[in-house]
Structure formats: structure tokens, C-alpha cells
Design a protein around this motif. Structure first.
Motif, PDB file in Angstrom:
ATOM      1  N   LYS A  47       0.783  -1.067  -0.160  1.00 33.86           N
ATOM      2  CA  LYS A  47       0.141  -0.019  -0.022  1.00 33.86           C
ATOM      3  C   LYS A  47       0.764   1.329  -0.134  1.00 33.86           C
ATOM      4  CE  LYS A  47      -4.182  -2.080   2.223  1.00 33.86           C
ATOM      5  NZ  LYS A  47      -3.721  -3.443   2.109  1.00 33.86           N
ATOM      6  N   SER A  48       2.071   1.367   0.923  1.00 37.49           N
ATOM      7  CA  SER A  48       2.898   2.542   1.034  1.00 37.49           C
ATOM      8  C   SER A  48       3.503   2.728  -0.401  1.00 37.49           C
ATOM      9  CB  SER A  48       3.487   2.288   1.970  1.00 37.49           C
ATOM     10  OG  SER A  48       4.541   1.507   1.837  1.00 37.49           O
ATOM     11  N   ASN A  53       1.190   4.086  -3.099  1.00 36.43           N
ATOM     12  CA  ASN A  53       0.626   5.364  -2.829  1.00 36.43           C
ATOM     13  C   ASN A  53       1.673   6.371  -3.177  1.00 36.43           C
ATOM     14  OD1 ASN A  53      -1.741   4.855  -1.263  1.00 36.43           O
ATOM     15  ND2 ASN A  53      -0.763   4.931   0.824  1.00 36.43           N
ATOM     16  N   ASP A  94       1.402   6.481  -7.159  1.00 38.69           N
ATOM     17  CA  ASP A  94       0.388   7.498  -7.444  1.00 38.69           C
ATOM     18  C   ASP A  94       0.899   8.899  -7.257  1.00 38.69           C
ATOM     19  OD1 ASP A  94      -1.233   5.292  -7.719  1.00 38.69           O
ATOM     20  OD2 ASP A  94      -2.409   5.391  -5.825  1.00 38.69           O
TER      21      ASP A  94
END
Length: 425
Positions: free
Chosen positions: A410-411, A414, A417
Motif C-alpha cells: 500500500k505505501s 501510494n 500514485d
């Protein structure tokens, strides 16, 4: 052991963290075969009893050399040639019973694989009667030529490194590389060529210091303890370590000895950790180990070449992992991971800066070595080039094509993104 090598660049000065003599650049993309048609399956591996995600679970497409591994969130992406419809996939990880599932169980999204914990009580009766931990390690080293790949091979691997300052991602590098893997029974060094790579660094978050990791894929490649025994477990160093049995376990449903080891001389940074040795063949199948750096002065002397006046720079934690996979009775390097932490302490600042550097590489496919012609058709990475920023690859959602990768946690997703949003401005 060849150490990891990070560079801290200050506006007018430089700090050199000497952790490896090798480094890598992002300049060449010589090996670019045409992508094959593939089907991608995504999902997660979880503990069947509580639903918690399982990190570093190894997924292998049976009767092939294709494989991948779950990220820290237990998520995976597996790309399979579309003409393989009758295949099966085996998922395995330390402490759990392996599971083999048909390929038609897998879905493009939302595949859920539940693994049962290993609950069998493993006793000495279950194992192959090793009575001395040090003699077992010696046998492990003596049988290296017998147990590991004895021919050259060409491996496709995915490499990722991240650098964090505090909780913020400040650098992300990813690459698909081709590795000419030398036989385990020779001193021939491994060769590396880049296929695809991308990197982005947020220099605004680095204050006056820009940190770069030198070594790239070579750093995780040199964690292959059985190929590069001269770095940690040299046969002549056997008397320099204390070896003790820990509770046995199972890996991929095979009985496995667990041997704790630590260096006896603790005047300088010293190694300690666990060796996981297959009970039937005396093969090292996994190692988790660390370098103790409690002696900050000694650690700084070992790892820091230059630093600006008014600062103290030292490592606080160095952890390593290597995993091996088996094919036709022979084992080979499958996965390597390093987790490093550093502190930069300035005299005139109340708070110091803490950096975490994570790097990992997984072998996603391999084949018999293609011969000398391969070397003539690629640009081999020179071990004295520093990786440079190249953000262009973040534009393309299909950048990796048919190559298997470690699914971004997830990190990291992110961070990707954010990179894309910056590029759109």
C-alpha cells in the motif's frame, strides 16, 4: 561480506556509506525480448485460522520455472502464458502447510489462498538424527556442489528498493533484470543486465541530504550465502561461530533443522541469525540473519567513508534474508531481502534524521544458460555505476508487460500514485 553502499550527498559535501563495492546505473535497457501473451491473476495469501495476510509466501507454477512472492500485505500478482491452462500452482511459506491449487482456481482479481499453520509437533524422531549443529553446517557446506545448480543459468528477476525518511517514501527504484547465474561449484561471478527499470526520488523531502543506495540488484544477489560463502560462512571460519539447534520446523512440507549461529568475536560488528537446513539433504533452504552494530564507533568506521563536519553517521540495524527454491532435485537462489536503518545526527539540530532502506529481489523465471552469445547481445551492468533517476516508466500502467513482479504494498502504491500526479502537473 560485500556490504550495501549508500551515498548521502550534501549540497557541497558527500557522505559515503560503504556497504558494498558494487553499484548500478539505469542507463542500459539492452535485453528487450518481445512480450508474450499472458494472463494475470491477482489476490492474497492469508492464514486460514484468522484471515491475517501472509508476507513472503512463495508461489510457483508447477512444471515451469515461473514464480513470484507475496508482498508485506500478503498480496500477489502472477502472470502466466495464456497457453498454460492445465497448470497448478503451489504456495508455500515457513510455518504453514503448502497448498497446490489448479490454475482455474485463480481469478484476475480477488483470488484468496488460505494456508493452514503447521501444527505437527516435530521431534527428533521426525528428523534425520543430526547430533551436532556445527557438523550439520559443515555437511551443508561440503554438499554445496551436490545440492545446488551445477550449470550456468539465465534468471529473470524483479528488484525493488525503497528509501524512507521517517515514515515518508523519498525514493523508489524498480527493475526487471537478467542474471547470468554461475554454477555453485565454481567461483564464477554472476553477471547482470537490465531489461526495464524506473526510479523516482523526492529531493524536497531530503532537506540538505540526498541519499542513494549503491549496489542495486547486486546487493540482494550477494545475499546468496551458498554461492558467495566467502562473505559469511567460509569453511575456514567455522571455528569463529557458535552453532546451536533451535526447534525444528517445516518448509514446503519438508522437515527442516533450524540452527542458530553467532560470531564469537564481538569486538567489531558481528553476524548472528538462523539457518534453515533441509533434514533429508542437508541443504540450506533459507537464512535470516543480521549484523550487530551496537558498537557505533566500529560500525561507523566500517561503513562511513566520508561525512560532513558537524555530523555523526552510523547504521543502527542491518537485517538480511535469503530463500532458495528447488527444481529437479537442485536448489538455487530464489529471493533476497535487506532492511537497513541509518541515523544522521547533526550537532546543531535537536532531532536527528533516520533513514530506512529496503531492497528485495525475487527470481521470477529461469532457463538453461544461452551460452556466450547472450553476453554479446546485452549491455552488462558495470559494478561502478550509480543508479540515476528515470521517472518515465511510471507513465505506463503496462510498463512491466508479461514480467512477474512483487505486487506493490500500500505505501509503495501510494508513492507510485504521487509520482504519477507530479508528472501530470
Amino acid at each position: 561480506m560485500k556490504r550495501f553502499d549508500a551515498i548521502l550527498k550534501v549540497k557541497k559535501q558527500s557522505i559515503f556509506f560503504m556497504l558494498s563495492m558494487l553499484f548500478i546505473s539505469l542507463h542500459s535497457f539492452a535485453f528487450q525480448p518481445a512480450d508474450i501473451e499472458y494472463v494475470e491473476y491477482r489476490g492474497e495469501v492469508v492464514n486460514a485460522s484468522n484471515g491475517r495476510s501472509i508476507a513472503s509466501a512463495y508461489l510457483a507454477l508447477n512444471n515451469s520455472n515461473i514464480s513470484t512472492i507475496t508482498n508485506s500485505d500478503g498480496e500477489f500478482s502472477l502472470k502466466v502464458p495464456e497457453d498454460l491452462t492445465e497448470a497448478t500452482v503451489t504456495t508455500s511459506v515457513l510455518g504453514f502447510q503448502s497448498k497446490t491449487l489448479p490454475l482455474d482456481y485463480f481469478k484476475p482479481e480477488g483470488t484468496r489462498i488460505e494456508l493452514e499453520e503447521t501444527v505437527e509437533e516435530l521431534t527428533e524422531v521426525s528428523l534425520y538424527k543430526a547430533t551436532s549443529a556445527s557438523l550439520l553446517v559443515k555437511e551443508m557446506l561440503d554438499k554445496k556442489d551436490e545440492n545446488y545448480l551445477s550449470d550456468e543459468s539465465l534468471m529473470t528477476s524483479f528488484y525493488r528498493e525503497t528509501i524512507k525518511k521517517g515514515w515518508s517514501n523519498i525514493s523508489l527504484s524498480e527493475a526487471v533484470v537478467k542474471i547470468s547465474k554461475g554454477p555453485y561449484n565454481s567461483s564464477q561471478k554472476d553477471l547482470v543486465s537490465l531489461y526495464k527499470a524506473r526510479k523516482s526520488t523526492d529531493y524536497d523531502k531530503l532537506d540538505t541530504i540526498a541519499l542513494k543506495l549503491r549496489g542495486g540488484p547486486f546487493n540482494t544477489l550477494y545475499l546468496d550465502m551458498m554461492k558467495y560463502t566467502e562473505y559469511v560462512l567460509r569453511p575456514e571460519m567455522m571455528d569463529s561461530y557458535d552453532f546451536q539447534f533451535d526447534d525444528p520446523t517445516k518448509i514446503n512440507d519438508r522437515y527442516t533443522y533450524v540452527v542458530n549461529f553467532q560470531e564469537l568475536d564481538k569486538s567489531n560488528p558481528w553476524y548472528y541469525g538462523k539457518l534453515f537446513i533441509d533434514a533429508e539433504t542437508s541443504t540450506l533452504v533459507k537464512a535470516d540473519y543480521s549484523l550487530n552494530v551496537d558498537n557505533r564507533d566500529a560500525a561507523a568506521a566500517m561503513f562511513v567513508k566520508k561525512k560532513p563536519n558537524g555530523s555523526k553517521v552510523y547504521p543502527t540495524e542491518l537485517n538480511y534474508q535469503v530463500d532458495y527454491a528447488q527444481n529437479d532435485g537442485k536448489w538455487h537462489y530464489a529471493y533476497g531481502k535487506a532492511q537497513l536503518e541509518y541515523v544522521v545526527n547533526w550537532k546543531r539540530k535537536i532531532f536527528n534524521s533516520k533513514y530506512k532502506i529496503n531492497s528485495e529481489m525475487v527470481v521470477t523465471d529461469w532457463q538453461a544458460y544461452a551460452g556466450e552469445d547472450w553476453k554479446k547481445t546485452v549491455d552488462l551492468i558495470r559494478p561502478n555505476i550509480v543508479m540515476v533517476d528515470d521517472v518515465s516508466g511510471f507513465y505506463d500502467s503496462e510498463f512491466w508487460g508479461s514480467n512477474n513482479i512483487i505486487e506493490p504494498e500500500k505505501s509503495i502504491q501510494n508513492a507510485i500514485d504521487k509520482i504519477k500526479r507530479k508528472m501530470d502537473k
